[in-house]
Motif scaffolding. Structure first.
Motif, PDB file in Angstrom:
ATOM      1  N   PHE A  50       0.803  -1.223   0.000  1.00 30.23           N
ATOM      2  CA  PHE A  50       0.000   0.000   0.000  1.00 30.23           C
ATOM      3  C   PHE A  50       0.829   1.262   0.000  1.00 30.23           C
ATOM      4  N   SER A  51       2.205   1.126   0.105  1.00 26.50           N
ATOM      5  CA  SER A  51       3.027   2.339   0.084  1.00 26.50           C
ATOM      6  C   SER A  51       3.967   2.364  -1.119  1.00 26.50           C
ATOM      7  N   LYS A  52       3.527   1.750  -2.219  1.00 24.43           N
ATOM      8  CA  LYS A  52       4.403   1.704  -3.390  1.00 24.43           C
ATOM      9  C   LYS A  52       4.674   3.098  -3.939  1.00 24.43           C
ATOM     10  N   PRO A 110      -2.739  10.601  -3.362  1.00 23.32           N
ATOM     11  CA  PRO A 110      -3.580  10.888  -2.199  1.00 23.32           C
ATOM     12  C   PRO A 110      -2.989  10.256  -0.939  1.00 23.32           C
ATOM     13  N   THR A 111      -3.174  10.910   0.177  1.00 22.47           N
ATOM     14  CA  THR A 111      -2.645  10.389   1.447  1.00 22.47           C
ATOM     15  C   THR A 111      -3.686   9.503   2.129  1.00 22.47           C
ATOM     16  N   GLN A 112      -3.219   8.809   3.152  1.00 24.81           N
ATOM     17  CA  GLN A 112      -4.121   7.962   3.938  1.00 24.81           C
ATOM     18  C   GLN A 112      -5.255   8.794   4.557  1.00 24.81           C
ATOM     19  N   ARG A 113      -4.899   9.977   5.059  1.00 29.45           N
ATOM     20  CA  ARG A 113      -5.891  10.847   5.677  1.00 29.45           C
ATOM     21  C   ARG A 113      -6.940  11.293   4.658  1.00 29.45           C
ATOM     22  N   ARG A 152     -12.172   1.714  -5.288  1.00 22.48           N
ATOM     23  CA  ARG A 152     -11.416   1.335  -6.484  1.00 22.48           C
ATOM     24  C   ARG A 152     -10.174   2.226  -6.634  1.00 22.48           C
ATOM     25  N   HIS A 153     -10.335   3.512  -6.349  1.00 24.55           N
ATOM     26  CA  HIS A 153      -9.228   4.458  -6.485  1.00 24.55           C
ATOM     27  C   HIS A 153      -8.107   4.143  -5.494  1.00 24.55           C
ATOM     28  N   LEU A 154      -8.459   3.875  -4.257  1.00 27.91           N
ATOM     29  CA  LEU A 154      -7.406   3.613  -3.267  1.00 27.91           C
ATOM     30  C   LEU A 154      -6.718   2.283  -3.530  1.00 27.91           C
ATOM     31  N   SER A 155      -7.462   1.301  -4.091  1.00 24.31           N
ATOM     32  CA  SER A 155      -6.841   0.020  -4.447  1.00 24.31           C
ATOM     33  C   SER A 155      -5.817   0.211  -5.560  1.00 24.31           C
ATOM     34  N   ASP A 157      -4.812  -0.835  -0.821  1.00 28.42           N
ATOM     35  CA  ASP A 157      -5.773  -1.907  -0.575  1.00 28.42           C
ATOM     36  C   ASP A 157      -5.372  -2.827   0.564  1.00 28.42           C
ATOM     37  N   GLN A 158      -4.077  -2.775   0.972  1.00 26.73           N
ATOM     38  CA  GLN A 158      -3.628  -3.614   2.078  1.00 26.73           C
ATOM     39  C   GLN A 158      -3.340  -2.807   3.348  1.00 26.73           C
ATOM     40  N   ASP A 159      -3.852  -1.589   3.402  1.00 30.30           N
ATOM     41  CA  ASP A 159      -3.686  -0.765   4.594  1.00 30.30           C
ATOM     42  C   ASP A 159      -4.745  -1.199   5.625  1.00 30.30           C
ATOM     43  N   PRO A 160      -4.349  -1.809   6.757  1.00 29.63           N
ATOM     44  CA  PRO A 160      -5.337  -2.293   7.740  1.00 29.63           C
ATOM     45  C   PRO A 160      -6.221  -1.175   8.288  1.00 29.63           C
TER      46      PRO A 160
END
Length: 669
Positions: free
Chosen positions: A18-20, A87-90, A113-116, A121-124
């Motif tokens: 998720f941080s690629k 985009p950031t996690q926040r 879909r955008h965040l994946s 997509d693997q951010d708990p």
């Protein structure tokens, strides 16, 4: 949250998927330009300026998206998102929350879909937010999918799915997942236990999950959570919903610390399980012992329900005054409970006044008033209120139809009831449940249209269940239809083999038909299964104190005085044509002993107590836990005429208002 690799030459572990996008940033940040010519330096300077500009633009865009989300402008935020490469996690968190608030599944799927695509997509943390979002959007299947696709599942991810499934009523699935979680070694926290306990009662097969709840109770104690007030309060609530009042009381009593929610849960436990007297006593204890705790609206709803159940009008008036002083009289559930309390205490005019003064009304408020009129036998008025509700723009709920159909039943409005039942699907898209069919069977059965009642059962698209067959058996009791009673009781004995009430009702029907051998056979069935009839109990309020009476009560300090009064009244009634209905006493006793048992019925004792201890001309209010028997009905009519007193008796079916020798039910109950 993210760990950036330092610009050292040591080998770094691979970053999480998720941080690629951060990997590239980190790599760019760690590259140092080699010495070169001025032209090269100029190129590098330009590139650095461009990168800085891009970084600033990214930060600005993220800030804009977040600000738009906070302002509720989701569509504009999504347009900016489409132009933002990093985009950031926040940013994603606020977008997810906005989708839930806007109740937009389409936008939710777009953000997901955008965040994946951006590697989140693997951010708990975001997986937890996504599951919560889909839960609020009633998309539990999407919530499951997020969970299954998340490889690193923290306790927060597990808890979010437990919560989602519990809210959706999938209690059994929660327990299957809980077992999986234990197998992989994830320790439970206080939220886990709370959600799993709630899952016990969140399933249609809830009764089979009681043992699961007990297992969780043992785990809570074993892992040292027995002193946690929130978990133990949830445990009280779980036992209460299963009707395990004793277990709930033990848990409550052993709690080292109690808050207002704990007290409210236990009061509600008593109020909802037919122990209204105990509910009021516990509320009194709460007020005396916990000076730092103030009851909230939830507490007061349960207390008002208890007052309503006991017809404790004076207690209810005191509570009403307290609500006004505390400013709780503007909360909808509280005002609805007030309407119900006044109606069930026989003060319909006061209930209507409270309703009329409401600034806002919801379907529960309307249902309270409809039910109140139905309870008093004013079926036409109940129908009128039902129609007024629809005109005002409030759509009826399934409970609305239970209330208005019940009102039709008590008033004998068969054709009106049939039209209302037919309108459920046709006009309101509400499919009848077991409760609605039970109302229809009761409506037709009371009117002695038993063939039609049977036809309703035969044409049901769902299993009739105990409520429907119970309604038919009750109707057979009114009209002494032995054949149908045997058919209904046979089904009830299969569905509810341990419900003594069904056996007693069948025995009553046989007794009325003078089939004494069959009465003895049913009594032997009761004895063989070690079942006992629910004892008759009545309550009356005198001088703001509630008094309880059991059939053939020998513990009341005034019992001799009560028996003497009833005996004198009985002699007076016999001179005026009264004949005790001794056939309803199914014991092999002489006539005199049967008459003594009849005079000891709890409602007669309560009425006698009210006559002795209340002021002349004051209305006597009595509540009975069972159906009012025919003999008590006849006796109370005579007492109302002989003593010139108005007497209200509320049994499990309706309110009987006795005045001048007549009853408001018109002998139709």
């Amino acid at each position: 949250m993210f760990a950036f690799p330092s610009p050292q030459t040591v080998q770094q572990p691979p970053p999480p998927p998720f941080s690629k996008h951060l990997k590239c940033t980190a790599a760019r940040g760690s590259c140092r330009p080699p010495p070169c010519s001025s032209a090269s330096n100029h190129t590098i300077s330009t590139s650095t300026a461009t990168a800085t500009s891009t970084s600033t633009s990214t930060a600005d865009n993220n800030h804009v998206i977040q600000r738009l989300c906070k302002k509720g402008e989701l569509k504009r935020a999504l347009r900016v998102l489409s132009q933002e490469p990093d985009p950031t996690q926040r940013t994603y968190e606020l977008l997810i929350l906005s989708c839930a608030r806007r109740n937009s599944l389409a936008d939710a799927l777009s953000v997901h879909r955008h965040l994946s695509e951006n590697g989140f997509d693997q951010d708990p943390f975001l997986a937890t937010k996504l599951i919560n979002m889909y839960s609020e959007l009633d998309a539990v299947e999407n919530a499951r999918k997020v969970f299954e696709e998340t490889r690193v599942r923290t306790i927060y991810v597990w808890n979010s799915l437990f919560r989602a499934l519990t809210l959706a009523g999938h209690g059994r699935e929660v327990f299957d997942l809980y077992r999986r979680m234990n197998q992989v070694g994830i320790p439970s926290d206080r939220f886990t236990y709370t959600y799993v306990l709630k899952a016990c009662v969140a399933s249609e097969c809830a009764l089979s999950l009681l043992n699961k709840g007990r297992e969780i109770h043992a785990q809570i104690l074993r892992h040292g959570y027995g002193g946690h007030v929130h978990i133990m309060t949830t445990l009280v609530d779980m036992y209460a919903r299963f009707g395990c009042v004793k277990c709930a009381g033990i848990v409550f009593g052993e709690m080292p610390e109690k808050n207002v929610v704990s007290w409210s849960a236990m009061i509600a436990c008593y109020a909802k399980n037919g122990m209204s007297f105990e509910a009021l006593e516990l509320f009194r204890e709460m007020m005396l012992k916990t000076h730092d705790l103030l009851p909230n609206s939830v507490t007061m709803v349960s207390v008002l329900q208890a007052c309503a159940a006991l017809a404790a009008l004076e207690q209810g008036r005191l509570i009403h005054g307290y609500l006004l002083r505390r400013g709780l009289d503007s909360i909808l559930p509280v005002i609805s409970a007030l309407v119900t309390m006044y109606a069930r205490c026989g003060k319909l005019d006061r209930a209507q006044q409270v309703f009329d003064k409401m600034d806002e009304r919801d379907v529960v408020s309307w249902n309270s008033l409809i039910s109140g009129y139905g309870l008093h036998g004013f079926g036409e008025r109940a129908i009128q209120v039902f129609k007024e509700m629809i005109i005002s723009g409030i759509s009826p709920s399934p409970i609305s139809f239970v209330s208005v159909l019940g009102a039709c039943s008590h008033a004998g409005l068969v054709e009106d009831g049939k039209m209302l039942f037919d309108s459920m699907v046709r006009e309101h898209r509400i499919f009848p449940s077991v409760e609605h069919y039970a109302c229809m069977v009761d409506l037709l059965g009371r009117a002695n249209r038993l063939d039609e009642a049977v036809k309703v059962i035969e044409e049901m698209r769902i299993e009739p269940g105990p409520k429907v067959w119970g309604s038919l058996l009750g109707s057979c009791r009114i009209h002494c239809n032995v054949e149908l009673a045997e058919r209904a009781s046979a089904r009830l004995f299969e569905l509810e083999p341990m419900n003594a009430g069904n056996y007693v009702l069948l025995a009553d029907i046989y007794a009325e038909a003078k089939m004494w051998d069959e009465v003895r056979r049913v009594k032997k069935l009761l004895e063989a299964r070690r079942l006992q009839k629910v004892p008759g109990r009545s309550w009356t309020e005198v001088k703001r104190k509630i008094h309880s009476f059991a059939s053939v009560d020998e513990l009341n300090p005034q019992i001799e005085q009560l028996h003497a009064l009833l005996l004198n009244l009985s002699m007076e009634m016999k001179e005026n044509g009264y004949v005790p209905q001794t056939e309803i006493v199914h014991y092999d006793l002489d006539l005199e002993e049967k008459e003594r048992i009849l005079l000891g019925h709890s409602e007669k004792l309560a009425v006698a107590f009210g006559l002795i201890n209340s002021a002349k001309g004051e209305t006597i209010r009595v509540t009975k836990n069972l159906r009012l028997c025919e003999d008590c009905h006849s006796v109370t009519k005579f007492i109302s005429e002989y003593t010139k007193r108005e007497i209200l008796v509320r049994d499990v079916n309706r309110i009987h208002r006795f005045k001048d020798g007549t009853c408001s039910c018109g002998d139709y109950w």
